[in-house]
Design a protein around this motif. Structure first.
Motif, PDB file in Angstrom:
ATOM      1  N   LEU A  66      37.565  45.565  25.706  1.00  0.00           N
ATOM      2  CA  LEU A  66      37.522  44.254  25.974  1.00  0.00           C
ATOM      3  C   LEU A  66      36.392  43.853  26.918  1.00  0.00           C
ATOM      4  CD1 LEU A  66      41.345  43.755  27.061  1.00  0.00           C
ATOM      5  CD2 LEU A  66      40.419  42.704  25.234  1.00  0.00           C
ATOM      6  N   PRO A  67      35.414  42.845  26.418  1.00  0.00           N
ATOM      7  CA  PRO A  67      34.215  42.439  27.238  1.00  0.00           C
ATOM      8  C   PRO A  67      34.806  41.810  28.386  1.00  0.00           C
ATOM      9  CG  PRO A  67      34.083  41.721  24.916  1.00  0.00           C
ATOM     10  CD  PRO A  67      35.454  41.995  25.066  1.00  0.00           C
TER      11      PRO A  67
ATOM     12  N   ARG B  89      40.794  37.215  27.251  1.00  0.00           N
ATOM     13  CA  ARG B  89      41.757  38.439  26.992  1.00  0.00           C
ATOM     14  C   ARG B  89      42.646  38.067  25.963  1.00  0.00           C
ATOM     15  NH1 ARG B  89      41.308  42.950  30.443  1.00  0.00           N
ATOM     16  NH2 ARG B  89      43.293  43.668  29.768  1.00  0.00           N
ATOM     17  N   TYR B  90      43.561  36.976  26.251  1.00  0.00           N
ATOM     18  CA  TYR B  90      44.695  36.720  25.340  1.00  0.00           C
ATOM     19  C   TYR B  90      44.300  36.300  23.959  1.00  0.00           C
ATOM     20  CZ  TYR B  90      48.772  34.320  24.009  1.00  0.00           C
ATOM     21  OH  TYR B  90      49.981  33.768  23.499  1.00  0.00           O
ATOM     22  N   LEU B  91      43.258  35.202  24.050  1.00  0.00           N
ATOM     23  CA  LEU B  91      42.761  34.882  22.613  1.00  0.00           C
ATOM     24  C   LEU B  91      42.122  36.005  21.925  1.00  0.00           C
ATOM     25  CD1 LEU B  91      41.830  31.424  23.282  1.00  0.00           C
ATOM     26  CD2 LEU B  91      43.806  32.044  22.076  1.00  0.00           C
ATOM     27  N   PHE B  92      41.234  36.835  22.681  1.00  0.00           N
ATOM     28  CA  PHE B  92      40.780  38.027  21.981  1.00  0.00           C
ATOM     29  C   PHE B  92      41.693  39.183  21.151  1.00  0.00           C
ATOM     30  CE2 PHE B  92      38.207  41.839  22.216  1.00  0.00           C
ATOM     31  CZ  PHE B  92      37.002  41.725  21.919  1.00  0.00           C
ATOM     32  N   ILE B  93      42.897  39.017  21.864  1.00  0.00           N
ATOM     33  CA  ILE B  93      43.767  40.039  21.022  1.00  0.00           C
ATOM     34  C   ILE B  93      44.496  39.349  20.080  1.00  0.00           C
ATOM     35  CG2 ILE B  93      45.736  41.427  21.374  1.00  0.00           C
ATOM     36  CD1 ILE B  93      44.357  42.057  24.084  1.00  0.00           C
TER      37      ILE B  93
ATOM     38  N   ILE C  43      37.384  31.837  13.775  1.00  0.00           N
ATOM     39  CA  ILE C  43      36.712  30.773  15.111  1.00  0.00           C
ATOM     40  C   ILE C  43      37.213  31.291  16.422  1.00  0.00           C
ATOM     41  CG2 ILE C  43      36.940  28.398  16.010  1.00  0.00           C
ATOM     42  CD1 ILE C  43      37.239  27.340  13.612  1.00  0.00           C
ATOM     43  N   ILE C  44      38.636  31.970  16.743  1.00  0.00           N
ATOM     44  CA  ILE C  44      39.199  32.097  17.911  1.00  0.00           C
ATOM     45  C   ILE C  44      38.355  33.251  18.266  1.00  0.00           C
ATOM     46  CG2 ILE C  44      41.164  32.823  19.108  1.00  0.00           C
ATOM     47  CD1 ILE C  44      42.663  30.744  17.779  1.00  0.00           C
ATOM     48  N   ALA C  45      38.182  34.516  17.335  1.00  0.00           N
ATOM     49  CA  ALA C  45      37.530  35.784  17.639  1.00  0.00           C
ATOM     50  C   ALA C  45      36.226  34.982  18.173  1.00  0.00           C
ATOM     51  CB  ALA C  45      37.339  36.448  16.483  1.00  0.00           C
ATOM     52  N   GLY C  46      35.454  34.312  17.599  1.00  0.00           N
ATOM     53  CA  GLY C  46      33.956  34.002  18.008  1.00  0.00           C
ATOM     54  C   GLY C  46      33.926  33.322  19.185  1.00  0.00           C
ATOM     55  N   TRP C  47      34.915  32.557  19.485  1.00  0.00           N
ATOM     56  CA  TRP C  47      34.792  31.838  21.027  1.00  0.00           C
ATOM     57  C   TRP C  47      35.239  32.845  22.061  1.00  0.00           C
ATOM     58  CZ3 TRP C  47      38.549  30.060  24.518  1.00  0.00           C
ATOM     59  CH2 TRP C  47      38.102  28.992  25.520  1.00  0.00           C
ATOM     60  N   ALA C  48      36.413  33.474  21.918  1.00  0.00           N
ATOM     61  CA  ALA C  48      36.832  34.318  22.915  1.00  0.00           C
ATOM     62  C   ALA C  48      36.126  35.510  23.290  1.00  0.00           C
ATOM     63  CB  ALA C  48      38.346  34.917  22.303  1.00  0.00           C
TER      64      ALA C  48
ATOM     65  N   GLY D 280      28.169  38.924  13.387  1.00  0.00           N
ATOM     66  CA  GLY D 280      28.832  37.602  13.456  1.00  0.00           C
ATOM     67  C   GLY D 280      30.025  37.677  14.535  1.00  0.00           C
ATOM     68  N   PHE D 281      31.378  36.947  13.903  1.00  0.00           N
ATOM     69  CA  PHE D 281      32.337  36.666  14.671  1.00  0.00           C
ATOM     70  C   PHE D 281      32.982  38.195  15.256  1.00  0.00           C
ATOM     71  CE2 PHE D 281      34.103  37.149  10.549  1.00  0.00           C
ATOM     72  CZ  PHE D 281      35.152  37.897  10.671  1.00  0.00           C
ATOM     73  N   HIS D 282      32.884  39.269  14.458  1.00  0.00           N
ATOM     74  CA  HIS D 282      33.621  40.603  15.090  1.00  0.00           C
ATOM     75  C   HIS D 282      32.623  41.500  15.844  1.00  0.00           C
ATOM     76  CE1 HIS D 282      32.185  42.718  11.751  1.00  0.00           C
ATOM     77  NE2 HIS D 282      32.904  41.848  11.026  1.00  0.00           N
ATOM     78  N   VAL D 283      31.533  40.998  16.298  1.00  0.00           N
ATOM     79  CA  VAL D 283      30.677  41.874  17.003  1.00  0.00           C
ATOM     80  C   VAL D 283      31.354  42.381  18.109  1.00  0.00           C
ATOM     81  CG1 VAL D 283      29.559  40.258  18.230  1.00  0.00           C
ATOM     82  CG2 VAL D 283      27.968  42.058  17.453  1.00  0.00           C
ATOM     83  N   GLU D 284      32.056  41.921  18.780  1.00  0.00           N
ATOM     84  CA  GLU D 284      32.665  42.509  20.148  1.00  0.00           C
ATOM     85  C   GLU D 284      33.932  43.338  19.780  1.00  0.00           C
ATOM     86  OE1 GLU D 284      30.777  42.248  22.672  1.00  0.00           O
ATOM     87  OE2 GLU D 284      29.525  40.611  22.390  1.00  0.00           O
ATOM     88  N   TYR D 285      34.464  43.416  18.788  1.00  0.00           N
ATOM     89  CA  TYR D 285      35.615  44.000  18.306  1.00  0.00           C
ATOM     90  C   TYR D 285      35.386  45.481  18.151  1.00  0.00           C
ATOM     91  CZ  TYR D 285      38.364  39.864  18.676  1.00  0.00           C
ATOM     92  OH  TYR D 285      38.793  38.693  18.968  1.00  0.00           O
ATOM     93  N   SER D 286      36.243  46.359  18.513  1.00  0.00           N
ATOM     94  CA  SER D 286      36.175  47.809  18.021  1.00  0.00           C
ATOM     95  C   SER D 286      37.583  48.384  18.034  1.00  0.00           C
ATOM     96  CB  SER D 286      35.640  48.604  19.142  1.00  0.00           C
ATOM     97  OG  SER D 286      36.398  48.653  20.448  1.00  0.00           O
ATOM     98  N   GLY D 287      37.767  49.491  17.536  1.00  0.00           N
ATOM     99  CA  GLY D 287      39.155  50.284  17.241  1.00  0.00           C
ATOM    100  C   GLY D 287      39.859  49.357  16.273  1.00  0.00           C
TER     101      GLY D 287
END
Lengths: 343, 200
Positions: A68-69, A74-78, A125-130, A223-230
């Motif tokens: 989690l960056p 946190r909430y919207l990211f998940i 959209i939410i992934a990109g913003w959060a 793009g929008f999922h650059v910060e996501y892993s796992g």
């Protein structure tokens, strides 16, 4: 009451579980096929001929750490990946796999599908913003603009289908295509421009190459999922592939006669009568799924302004013109497609 | 079961609607509005108004709110300055709110609500005419003039929106797609045949 709930639950499992397996092996097919196009072998290490590769990939993603960056919401990211996969799976409720093989045979099926596919953009959209990252936000904005633009062309193409069939029920749309002229009796002939526009818009809606500017690696990393892993990333991945399979299924149902045999009404019909209806459905779906992969292996990525021009200035006027042509065809009861259509 | 579903979505709806006006972050407010629309659509589905429910999701959730979020996400709003004027505007805001409430009660009144005025609707028979077909018939016969009027208003709004952003002349350099489309390979690339030169 209880028994009914159990039955519905069993039906949902019977749709979603094969879908997940299909997604896993679709990724395998994609890597193999693009490999062959580029004169490589593709994955061939895990299991015989690499057949266990998707399972190894899934296990790897499950055991990876979810990062989690620090400054992310946190909430919207998940919640973003969940918002992405929920509509992709919910849309499958109204897909008829064969005559009567459908979880929910509702009358407004086509509208329900449009509504569900239009919800998929929220996950992006939410992934990109959060994520609180500039690349992610740029990817989200590009993706949102693109999906909104192509949804209109897609909606108009569907208006053509519902005008032709006179119903919003997907089973009724397939039944209306049983005109007795085999594969020439399906709606892809009278609705040919709409058929092309629907499928191309479908490729754009799922953010696939050549319309994948939302995750253009060369410009905005991923793009929008650059910060996501796992596992969170894996859920986005599942949603994208489930959506691709959904678009293939919808194109099959609305333009290629769904579960109908291509020889229906011709002399060859009796020889192929032993084939189950679901076989034809899957065979046609596979054709469109392979087209998705072929596009990705063949075409370079579109420039962003070209994508917008194609969506707004080419597809939307074309669909409107063809709706008028279609109206004339229905009023004149053009045989064999509209011989019995009310109008 | 139906009652349980109704109360579930009604609770979510009221919670989301309250959060729309109480959260500080405008993006969160917009997302709560999306949730409110969605719960409302679920309640309409319970009333067997499936066309309206799906249209609400399709138009408001799927298109309008996406563009709304699009704009709100780009704003760089300082939360501290937004909440600064809260006490200053509280008294006047309360007065205006009270006035609107009084007006609404005077016009609408309580006699339109309650189980006596709105009895629970009887479910339609399974083989009844489809909701969408009924709506289409009414829209194009009985309500054809209001329908056409709404269409004209939308057309005027569309023309106005285009007129507002149209520039008579563009000063910046830009690509003309129509020129790009008609380009042929010969315009871009010429094959020249040259005789081989001997190394001196």
């Amino acid at each position: 009451m209880f028994l009914e709930s159990v039955l519905i639950f069993a039906k949902i499992i019977a749709v979603v579980a094969p879908l997940m397996i299909a997604v896993a092996y679709y990724t395998y097919a994609e890597r193999k096929l693009i490999g062959y196009v580029q004169i490589r072998i593709g994955p061939n290490r895990v299991g015989p001929r690499g057949w266990l590769q998707p399972i190894a990939d899934a296990l790897k993603l499950m055991f990876k750490e979810i990062i989690l960056p620090t400054k992310a919401n946190r909430y919207l990211f998940i919640i973003a990946p969940m918002l992405s996969i929920a509509p992709a799976l919910a849309a499958w409720a109204v897909i008829p796999f064969a005559d009567g093989w459908v979880v929910a045979d509702i009358n407004a099926g086509l509208l329900y599908l449009l509504a569900m596919t239009s919800l998929g953009v929220y996950g992006v959209i939410i992934a990109g913003w959060a994520s609180n990252s500039k690349y992610a936000l740029l990817g989200a904005l590009r993706s949102a603009a693109q999906i909104v633009a192509y949804e209109i062309a897609m909606g108009f193409a569907l208006v053509g289908v519902l005008m032709a069939a006179g119903s919003l029920n997907l089973s009724a749309i397939v039944h209306a295509q049983a005109t007795g002229y085999g594969f020439l009796g399906w709606y892809w002939v009278p609705l040919f421009p709409l058929f092309l526009i629907y499928f191309i818009s479908g490729v754009a809606e799922t953010n696939r190459a050549p319309f994948d500017v939302a995750e253009g690696e060369s410009e905005i990393v991923a793009g929008f999922h650059v910060e996501y892993s796992g596992m969170l990333f894996a859920v986005f991945f599942l949603a994208e592939y489930a959506n691709m399979i959904l678009i293939a299924a919808l194109t099959t149902l609305m333009f290629m006669g769904g579960w109908l045999s291509p020889f229906q009404g011709t002399g060859l019909e009796a020889y192929f009568a032993w084939m189950p209806q679901i076989f034809w459905f899957f065979a046609k779906m596979t054709l469109f799924l392979l087209l998705f992969l072929w596009f990705r292996a063949t075409f370079p990525r579109y420039r962003y302004d070209q994508i917008m021009r194609l969506g707004w200035k080419v597809f939307i006027p074309l669909t409107i013109v063809w709706l008028v042509v279609l109206g004339v065809m229905i009023l004149t009861h053009l045989s064999p497609w509209f011989a019995s259509t009310a109008g | 079961m139906v009652q349980f579903i109704f109360y579930l979505f009604a609770t979510v709806l009221i919670f989301a609607a309250v959060r729309v006006i109480t959260v500080k972050n405008p993006v969160h407010a917009a997302l709560h509005l999306v949730l409110a629309f969605f719960s409302m659509a679920a309640i309409w589905l319970l009333l067997e108004a499936e066309f309206l429910a799906i249209a609400l999701v399709l138009v408001y959730v799927g298109a309008v709110m996406v563009l709304f979020l699009f704009v709100v996400m780009m704003l760089d709003i300082n939360v501290a300055t937004v909440s600064e004027g809260f006490t200053r505007y509280l008294s006047s805001g309360f007065l205006v709110g009270l006035l609107i409430l009084l007006e609404m009660v005077a016009v609408v009144g309580s006699h339109h609500f309650g189980l006596k005025a709105m009895p629970a609707p009887t479910p339609m028979a399974a083989d009844a005419v489809v909701n969408t077909v009924l709506l289409g018939n009414v829209l194009y016969t009985e309500y054809v003039y209001p329908f056409e009027l709404a269409a004209i208003i939308l057309l005027v709004a569309m023309v106005a929106a285009i007129a507002l952003v149209m520039r008579p002349k563009r000063w910046s350099k830009y690509v003309k797609p129509e020129d790009q489309v008609v380009v042929k390979a010969q315009d871009r690339l010429t094959m020249v045949k040259m005789t081989a030169e001997k190394e001196s």
